[in-house]
Enzyme design. Structure first.
Site, PDB file in Angstrom:
ATOM      1  N   ASP A  16      53.994   5.871  -9.247  1.00 61.20           N
ATOM      2  CA  ASP A  16      53.113   5.559 -10.363  1.00 61.20           C
ATOM      3  C   ASP A  16      51.688   5.908  -9.916  1.00 61.20           C
ATOM      4  O   ASP A  16      51.417   6.020  -8.721  1.00 61.20           O
ATOM      5  CB  ASP A  16      53.250   4.064 -10.690  1.00 61.20           C
ATOM      6  CG  ASP A  16      52.289   3.626 -11.776  1.00 61.20           C
ATOM      7  OD1 ASP A  16      52.122   4.379 -12.759  1.00 61.20           O
ATOM      8  OD2 ASP A  16      51.710   2.525 -11.637  1.00 61.20           O
ATOM      9  N   ASP A  18      48.182   4.708 -11.611  1.00 58.93           N
ATOM     10  CA  ASP A  18      47.212   3.602 -11.669  1.00 58.93           C
ATOM     11  C   ASP A  18      47.816   2.339 -11.081  1.00 58.93           C
ATOM     12  O   ASP A  18      48.853   1.868 -11.533  1.00 58.93           O
ATOM     13  CB  ASP A  18      46.774   3.366 -13.119  1.00 58.93           C
ATOM     14  CG  ASP A  18      46.143   4.616 -13.745  1.00 58.93           C
ATOM     15  OD1 ASP A  18      45.473   5.363 -13.016  1.00 58.93           O
ATOM     16  OD2 ASP A  18      46.333   4.840 -14.958  1.00 58.93           O
TER      17      ASP A  18
HETATM   18 MG   LIG Z   1      50.572   1.193 -12.672  1.00 61.47          MG
END
Ligand SMILES: [Mg+2]
Length: 174
Positions: A16, A18
């Site tokens: 992922d 962020d």
């Molecule tokens: Mg995230």
């Protein structure tokens, strides 16, 4: 795109963005908004050295919400790629989902198969690259990341924050 016939199969680390590579400040889309998570580049280098593909899979509903454009996201990812590469860390590919079912921008307003927890981004990368599912995994900071991993048939590891290199080292037992 790699040639599936001639390139050997490898496991993949799906990351992922962020909250894993950069601090999640909400809808970051410019280079000056990126604050790297501690140990992020070194963690990617370690994954590179484990002969894993490294893919970033990120929900970017800010596009559907009209906060920024696909061009902004692509520009940011080009910058992130270069920044990491300058530290010896290689991202093989970025995938992002621009959709949101209640977005402002009609072109992106849909219930898609790529927005996590749906596994579409992972499955597409597995189709486009010679990925061995058994040795692949996802690292995310939300339950939706883990759900996407499960739906794609791979392990999911929930990153609680802190130092990403330490987390990857401990998670992989290195
Ligand atoms: Mg995230």
């Amino acid at each position: 795109m790699p040639d599936l016939a001639t390139r050997p199969m490898r496991g993949a680390a799906f990351l992922d963005r962020d909250g894993v590579l950069n601090l999640d400040i909400g809808y970051a889309h410019r280079a000056e908004q990126i604050q790297w998570v501690e140990g992020a580049a070194k963690a990617i280098t370690l994954l590179n050295r484990q002969n894993l593909f490294v893919f970033v899979v990120t929900n970017q509903s800010g596009i559907a919400r009209g906060f920024y454009s696909e061009e902004d996201v692509n520009r940011l990812h080009t910058w992130m790629t270069a920044e990491l590469l300058s530290q010896g860390a290689r991202i093989d590919a970025f995938a992002y989902c621009p959709h949101y079912s209640e977005g402002e921008i009609a072109a992106y307003r849909e219930v898609c198969t790529c927005r996590k927890p749906a596994p579409g981004m992972l499955l597409t990368l597995m189709k486009e690259w010679p990925v061995t599912r058994e040795t692949s995994f996802m690292i995310g900071d939300r339950d939706t990341d883990i759900a996407a991993a499960k739906a794609a048939g791979i392990r999911g590891h929930l990153f609680p924050g802190g130092n990403l290199l330490r987390f990857v080292t401990e998670t992989l037992g290195l």
